[in-house]
Design an enzyme around this catalytic site. Structure first.
Site, PDB file in Angstrom:
ATOM      1  N   LYS A 114      -1.969   1.719  13.592  1.00 49.01           N
ATOM      2  CA  LYS A 114      -1.724   3.143  13.314  1.00 49.01           C
ATOM      3  C   LYS A 114      -2.461   4.081  14.283  1.00 49.01           C
ATOM      4  O   LYS A 114      -1.916   5.106  14.685  1.00 49.01           O
ATOM      5  CB  LYS A 114      -2.087   3.465  11.868  1.00 49.01           C
ATOM      6  CG  LYS A 114      -1.123   2.832  10.861  1.00 49.01           C
ATOM      7  CD  LYS A 114      -1.469   3.209   9.439  1.00 49.01           C
ATOM      8  CE  LYS A 114      -0.433   2.670   8.459  1.00 49.01           C
ATOM      9  NZ  LYS A 114      -0.719   3.071   7.074  1.00 49.01           N
ATOM     10  N   ASP A 150       2.059   8.847   5.077  1.00 50.37           N
ATOM     11  CA  ASP A 150       1.368   8.175   3.959  1.00 50.37           C
ATOM     12  C   ASP A 150       0.903   9.182   2.900  1.00 50.37           C
ATOM     13  O   ASP A 150       1.094   8.975   1.699  1.00 50.37           O
ATOM     14  CB  ASP A 150       0.158   7.385   4.463  1.00 50.37           C
ATOM     15  CG  ASP A 150       0.548   6.019   5.020  1.00 50.37           C
ATOM     16  OD1 ASP A 150       1.626   5.525   4.669  1.00 50.37           O
ATOM     17  OD2 ASP A 150      -0.243   5.459   5.801  1.00 50.37           O
ATOM     18  N   GLY A 155     -12.900   4.391  -1.113  1.00 49.22           N
ATOM     19  CA  GLY A 155     -12.487   3.854   0.185  1.00 49.22           C
ATOM     20  C   GLY A 155     -12.487   4.940   1.236  1.00 49.22           C
ATOM     21  O   GLY A 155     -12.357   6.133   0.906  1.00 49.22           O
ATOM     22  N   ALA A 199      -6.118   4.334   5.432  1.00 53.54           N
ATOM     23  CA  ALA A 199      -5.226   4.880   4.403  1.00 53.54           C
ATOM     24  C   ALA A 199      -5.802   6.168   3.823  1.00 53.54           C
ATOM     25  O   ALA A 199      -5.073   7.143   3.612  1.00 53.54           O
ATOM     26  CB  ALA A 199      -5.000   3.848   3.301  1.00 53.54           C
ATOM     27  N   TYR A 237      -0.409  -2.769  -3.981  1.00 56.86           N
ATOM     28  CA  TYR A 237       0.685  -3.170  -4.869  1.00 56.86           C
ATOM     29  C   TYR A 237       0.842  -4.688  -4.785  1.00 56.86           C
ATOM     30  O   TYR A 237       0.182  -5.348  -3.980  1.00 56.86           O
ATOM     31  CB  TYR A 237       1.989  -2.444  -4.486  1.00 56.86           C
ATOM     32  CG  TYR A 237       2.312  -2.490  -3.027  1.00 56.86           C
ATOM     33  CD1 TYR A 237       1.905  -1.471  -2.174  1.00 56.86           C
ATOM     34  CD2 TYR A 237       2.983  -3.570  -2.473  1.00 56.86           C
ATOM     35  CE1 TYR A 237       2.172  -1.512  -0.820  1.00 56.86           C
ATOM     36  CE2 TYR A 237       3.270  -3.625  -1.119  1.00 56.86           C
ATOM     37  CZ  TYR A 237       2.863  -2.592  -0.294  1.00 56.86           C
ATOM     38  OH  TYR A 237       3.123  -2.654   1.056  1.00 56.86           O
TER      39      TYR A 237
HETATM   40  P1  NDP Z   1      -8.959  -0.284   6.098  1.00 58.03           P
HETATM   41  O1  NDP Z   1      -9.220  -1.679   6.552  1.00 58.03           O
HETATM   42  O2  NDP Z   1      -8.837   0.791   7.108  1.00 58.03           O
HETATM   43  O3  NDP Z   1     -10.102   0.174   5.062  1.00 58.03           O
HETATM   44  C1  NDP Z   1     -10.548  -0.725   4.069  1.00 58.03           C
HETATM   45  C2  NDP Z   1     -11.371   0.016   3.030  1.00 58.03           C
HETATM   46  O4  NDP Z   1     -11.751  -0.942   2.028  1.00 58.03           O
HETATM   47  C3  NDP Z   1     -12.666   0.612   3.578  1.00 58.03           C
HETATM   48  O5  NDP Z   1     -12.995   1.761   2.861  1.00 58.03           O
HETATM   49  C4  NDP Z   1     -13.675  -0.513   3.299  1.00 58.03           C
HETATM   50  O6  NDP Z   1     -15.017  -0.072   3.174  1.00 58.03           O
HETATM   51  C5  NDP Z   1     -13.187  -0.973   1.938  1.00 58.03           C
HETATM   52  N1  NDP Z   1     -13.659  -2.335   1.676  1.00 58.03           N
HETATM   53  C6  NDP Z   1     -13.268  -3.478   2.279  1.00 58.03           C
HETATM   54  N2  NDP Z   1     -13.967  -4.534   1.800  1.00 58.03           N
HETATM   55  C7  NDP Z   1     -14.831  -4.023   0.886  1.00 58.03           C
HETATM   56  C8  NDP Z   1     -15.820  -4.603   0.037  1.00 58.03           C
HETATM   57  N3  NDP Z   1     -16.060  -5.927   0.052  1.00 58.03           N
HETATM   58  N4  NDP Z   1     -16.507  -3.790  -0.805  1.00 58.03           N
HETATM   59  C9  NDP Z   1     -16.252  -2.446  -0.841  1.00 58.03           C
HETATM   60  N5  NDP Z   1     -15.342  -1.842  -0.069  1.00 58.03           N
HETATM   61  C10 NDP Z   1     -14.626  -2.622   0.794  1.00 58.03           C
HETATM   62  O7  NDP Z   1      -7.636  -0.387   5.197  1.00 58.03           O
HETATM   63  P2  NDP Z   1      -6.614   0.800   4.899  1.00 58.03           P
HETATM   64  O8  NDP Z   1      -7.405   2.025   4.566  1.00 58.03           O
HETATM   65  O9  NDP Z   1      -5.586   0.881   5.951  1.00 58.03           O
HETATM   66  O10 NDP Z   1      -5.856   0.273   3.567  1.00 58.03           O
HETATM   67  C11 NDP Z   1      -6.514   0.241   2.314  1.00 58.03           C
HETATM   68  C12 NDP Z   1      -5.553  -0.383   1.294  1.00 58.03           C
HETATM   69  O11 NDP Z   1      -4.454   0.498   1.058  1.00 58.03           O
HETATM   70  C13 NDP Z   1      -4.954  -1.693   1.806  1.00 58.03           C
HETATM   71  O12 NDP Z   1      -5.090  -2.690   0.804  1.00 58.03           O
HETATM   72  C14 NDP Z   1      -3.516  -1.371   2.096  1.00 58.03           C
HETATM   73  O13 NDP Z   1      -2.661  -2.464   1.829  1.00 58.03           O
HETATM   74  C15 NDP Z   1      -3.230  -0.206   1.154  1.00 58.03           C
HETATM   75  N6  NDP Z   1      -2.222   0.724   1.667  1.00 58.03           N
HETATM   76  C16 NDP Z   1      -1.123   1.009   0.887  1.00 58.03           C
HETATM   77  C17 NDP Z   1      -0.154   1.894   1.344  1.00 58.03           C
HETATM   78  C18 NDP Z   1       1.036   2.203   0.479  1.00 58.03           C
HETATM   79  O14 NDP Z   1       2.034   2.747   0.980  1.00 58.03           O
HETATM   80  N7  NDP Z   1       0.983   1.926  -0.805  1.00 58.03           N
HETATM   81  C19 NDP Z   1      -0.239   2.548   2.661  1.00 58.03           C
HETATM   82  C20 NDP Z   1      -1.451   2.205   3.374  1.00 58.03           C
HETATM   83  C21 NDP Z   1      -2.386   1.313   2.886  1.00 58.03           C
HETATM   84  P3  NDP Z   1     -15.964   0.085   4.500  1.00 58.03           P
HETATM   85  O15 NDP Z   1     -15.509   1.358   5.161  1.00 58.03           O
HETATM   86  O16 NDP Z   1     -17.324   0.162   3.937  1.00 58.03           O
HETATM   87  O17 NDP Z   1     -15.703  -1.126   5.344  1.00 58.03           O
END
Ligand code: NDP
Length: 274
Positions: free
Chosen positions: A65, A101, A125, A129, A217
Site C-alpha cells: 500500500k 479503506d 492498533g 489499516a 474477518y
Molecule cells: P499492520 O501490519 O500494518 O499493523 C499491525 C498492527 O497490529 C499494529 O498496530 C501492531 O502493533 C499490531 N500487532 C501485531 N502483533 C501484535 C501483538 N502481538 N500484540 C499487540 N499488537 C500487535 O497491519 P494492517 O494495519 O495493515 O492490518 C491490520 C488488520 O486489519 C489485519 O489483520 C488486516 O487483515 C485487517 N484489515 C482489514 C481490512 C478490511 O477491509 N476489513 C482492510 C485492511 C486491513 P505494533 O505497531 O506495536 O507492531
C-alpha cells in the site's frame, strides 16, 4: 473488457475478485478482475506488465500500500493522509492513488446503524489499516478518539498527522490502556487475529451497551469475537468494510457505483465466505 486486479503477497486467498465480479455482473459490465502475487519491492515492474496487458486499475493489499502511493503521480487527500493507497487508477500514462479503506469502514458503520458522531471511540492498533481509517473516522466527529497500540511511539507519531478541530484525539500504550473509560465504540485493528490471538483489552474501558467492530474477518475475527462475547459486547467483523471499500474502488474503476446490499446478503447467506 475492463482489466482489473488485486496485487499483494500473499493474495491467493483474496475475496476481491469474487466481490468485483458480483458488482460487474449486477451492472452488466464486462470485467476481468484477477489476483497478482507481487512481493514488496516488485510493484513497479509488475504494474508495468499489467499495463502492457491492458490493465487499467488495481487494488493493493499487504505489503504494497505504501509502495503503491510512491509510484502514483497524483493522489487523493485520504491516500496522502494515510501515507498509503489501496487503489490505483490509470489516468493517461500515470497512476492516480486513492485509499478507500476508511470510507469503506464508515460506510459499513452506517449500514450497521453505528454513528461515531459525538461518541467516545477506542481504536486498537496503529498499522497501515488504522492510518487509512483514522481520517474518515475523525471526519464523522467523535467527541473523543483514543488510539492504543503495542508500540506507543508509533501511535504517538501516527496521530500527529490527524488533527481535526473539535475532536479530542489521544494516543496511549496498549499495555497502559486509555487514561479515561466509557468508550462507546471499540475498533479492533491489530493483525493479532491471524495468529489466533486477541490483544489484551480490559472490558472496564467500555461503556454499558458499547459496540465493537473488528477490521479482521473470517478465522482472524474469531479471537476478538470470543473476547466480545465474554465482555458482553455486540460485535461485527470487517467483511462488510471489505465489501464497501471494494464498491468505492469499483466506482473509481468504472464510474458506476455498485449496490452493495446484494453482496452483504450473499455474505449473510454464507455464500461468500473467506
Ligand atoms: P499492520 O501490519 O500494518 O499493523 C499491525 C498492527 O497490529 C499494529 O498496530 C501492531 O502493533 C499490531 N500487532 C501485531 N502483533 C501484535 C501483538 N502481538 N500484540 C499487540 N499488537 C500487535 O497491519 P494492517 O494495519 O495493515 O492490518 C491490520 C488488520 O486489519 C489485519 O489483520 C488486516 O487483515 C485487517 N484489515 C482489514 C481490512 C478490511 O477491509 N476489513 C482492510 C485492511 C486491513 P505494533 O505497531 O506495536 O507492531
Amino acid at each position: 473488457m475492463l482489466k482489473l486486479a488485486v496485487f499483494g503477497h500473499p493474495v491467493a486467498h483474496s475475496l476481491s475478485p469474487r466481490i468485483h465480479s458480483l458488482f460487474a455482473e449486477s451492472l452488466g459490465l464486462a470485467v476481468d478482475y484477477r489476483t497478482v502475487d507481487c512481493p514488496a519491492g516488485r510493484l513497479a515492474a509488475t504494474l508495468g506488465g499489467f499495463v502492457a496487458e491492458g490493465g487499467s486499475g488495481c487494488n493493493l493489499t499487504v505489503p504494497l500500500k505504501a509502495e503503491g502511493l510512491g509510484l502514483a503521480s497524483s493522489c487523493s487527500q485520504a491516500a496522502r493522509e494515510a501515507g498509503a493507497c489501496n487503489t490505483l487508477v490509470r489516468k493517461g500514462r500515470c497512476w492516480h492513488a486513492e485509499n478507500t479503506d476508511g470510507a469503506g469502514l464508515v460506510a459499513d458503520l452506517d449500514r450497521l446503524g453505528i454513528d461515531p458522531a459525538g461518541k467516545c471511540v477506542l481504536v486498537v492498533g496503529a498499522g497501515g489499516a488504522v492510518a487509512g481509517v483514522l481520517g474518515p473516522l475523525l471526519d464523522r466527529r467523535p467527541a473523543h478518539l483514543c488510539v492504543v497500540n503495542r508500540d506507543p511511539e508509533k501511535v504517538g507519531r501516527l496521530i500527529q498527522r490527524f488533527f481535526r478541530k473539535g475532536v479530542d484525539l489521544k494516543a496511549a500504550a496498549l499495555a497502559d490502556g486509555p487514561d479515561v473509560e466509557g468508550f462507546e465504540l471499540l475498533i479492533q485493528a491489530t493483525s493479532l487475529g491471524h495468529q489466533g490471538e486477541c490483544p489484551l483489552l480490559d472490558p472496564d474501558w467500555m461503556a454499558p451497551g458499547a459496540v465493537a467492530y473488528d477490521l479482521n474477518y473470517g478465522d482472524a475475527f474469531g479471537p476478538f469475537e470470543s473476547w466480545c462475547e465474554q465482555a458482553g459486547l455486540r460485535c461485527h467483523s470487517g467483511l462488510g468494510m471489505l465489501v464497501e471499500q471494494a464498491a468505492l474502488a469499483f466506482e473509481l474503476f468504472t464510474d458506476v457505483r455498485p449496490a452493495t446490499a446484494p453482496v452483504h446478503q450473499e455474505i449473510d447467506a454464507g455464500a461468500l465466505a473467506p
